[in-house]
Design an enzyme around this catalytic site. Structure first.
Site, PDB file in Angstrom:
ATOM      1  N   SER A   1      69.988  56.583  22.478  1.00  0.00           N
ATOM      2  CA  SER A   1      70.165  56.807  21.051  1.00  0.00           C
ATOM      3  C   SER A   1      70.709  55.527  20.456  1.00  0.00           C
ATOM      4  O   SER A   1      71.325  54.719  21.158  1.00  0.00           O
ATOM      5  CB  SER A   1      71.153  57.954  20.811  1.00  0.00           C
ATOM      6  OG  SER A   1      71.578  58.009  19.455  1.00  0.00           O
TER       7      SER A   1
ATOM      8  N   TYR B   1      79.805  61.552  21.713  1.00  0.00           N
ATOM      9  CA  TYR B   1      78.357  61.373  21.884  1.00  0.00           C
ATOM     10  C   TYR B   1      78.023  59.910  22.136  1.00  0.00           C
ATOM     11  O   TYR B   1      77.188  59.586  22.995  1.00  0.00           O
ATOM     12  CB  TYR B   1      77.644  61.884  20.633  1.00  0.00           C
ATOM     13  CG  TYR B   1      76.141  61.825  20.697  1.00  0.00           C
ATOM     14  CD1 TYR B   1      75.436  62.484  21.695  1.00  0.00           C
ATOM     15  CD2 TYR B   1      75.416  61.119  19.739  1.00  0.00           C
ATOM     16  CE1 TYR B   1      74.048  62.435  21.748  1.00  0.00           C
ATOM     17  CE2 TYR B   1      74.030  61.070  19.775  1.00  0.00           C
ATOM     18  CZ  TYR B   1      73.347  61.731  20.781  1.00  0.00           C
ATOM     19  OH  TYR B   1      71.974  61.685  20.831  1.00  0.00           O
TER      20      TYR B   1
END
Length: 254
Positions: free
Chosen positions: A139, A152
């Site tokens: 990501s 995250y």
């Protein structure tokens, strides 16, 4: 689970979103796709859809954090062309001061340990193919942090480092390692899962953004990278919508 002459691609987290879209696109590109996820009914329905479209697919219920189950799954493959490590996800958006360690642990287990488990178990089959590809879905969060995203971000940094380090360690073998790092992608479940079913909070993530990426957009980049000539390695592909300049700079028409 093997089909002579047809390259096989394993996709983790294939029950929805990017994983499901990647399964459809790789199948259309000529791979026999093996769909894994915990939700058996979802991947069985998707496999049926792909087979009915004239392609090849099989479903296998799997929790990537269960190493024994992953090792058993891997015994089905003597040769494997592609592994797409897509299983992952985010939980919560709390600051470091109040973040829930259980959320951090779960994100690390799926995004990092899950990727490690499956990659380790299937690396021999990828090598035996003579032309293997490992894809790690990280990501943009793995490359730049933002407020409320530390848990995250830490997990996706871990996934990114697996890809970078593995590439160094296996250079000279017939396996390439590709990292795809998507930015803002609007799928049916990602933000809703992150906010534990709060659809209002999930909607605010994309508020005013005319065209966030779709699961198909990301699947297209994965399929493109996997179908390059064997000597071509896409080390890192960062893909964002035009409206997103960074993790913290997004154009919104509100």
């Amino acid at each position: 689970m093997t089909a002579p002459g047809t390259p096989i691609a394993v996709i983790t987290g294939a029950s929805s979103g990017i994983g499901a879209a990647t399964a459809r696109q790789l199948a259309a590109a000529g791979y026999r796709v093996v769909l894994t996820a915990r939700r058996k009914d979802r991947i069985e329905d998707l496999a049926a859809e792909i087979n009915e479209a004239g392609h090849q697919a099989a479903a296998y219920a799997l929790d990537v954090t269960d190493r024994a189950a992953v090792d058993e799954f891997a015994t089905a493959f003597q040769s494997l062309a592609v592994l797409v490590n897509n299983a992952g996800g985010a939980l919560g958006a709390d600051p470091v001061a109040t973040g829930d360690p259980a959320d951090w642990r779960q994100m690390y287990e799926v995004n990092v340990i899950g990727t490690l488990n499956v990659t380790q178990a299937l690396l021999p089959a990828l090598t035996a193919s003579g032309d293997g590809t490992v894809v790690v879905l990280s990501s943009t969060a793995g490359h730049s942090t933002y407020e409320g995203g530390a848990g995250y971000v830490a997990a996706k940094n871990g996934a990114r480092v697996i890809a970078e380090t593995l590439r160094l360690e296996i250079v000279g073998t017939p396996v390439r390692v590709i990292e795809i790092a998507p930015g803002m992608v609007k799928t049916d479940e990602f933000a809703t899962t992150r906010f534990r079913g709060d659809t209002d909070k999930a909607a605010k993530v994309y508020a005013g953004v005319a065209e966030p990426l779709t699961a198909d957009d990301v699947a297209d980049t994965i399929t493109w990278a996997c179908t390059r000539p064997p000597h071509v390695n896409i080390d890192l592909l960062v893909v964002r919508p035009r409206a997103q300049a960074s993790n913290t700079k997004v154009h919104r028409e509100l």
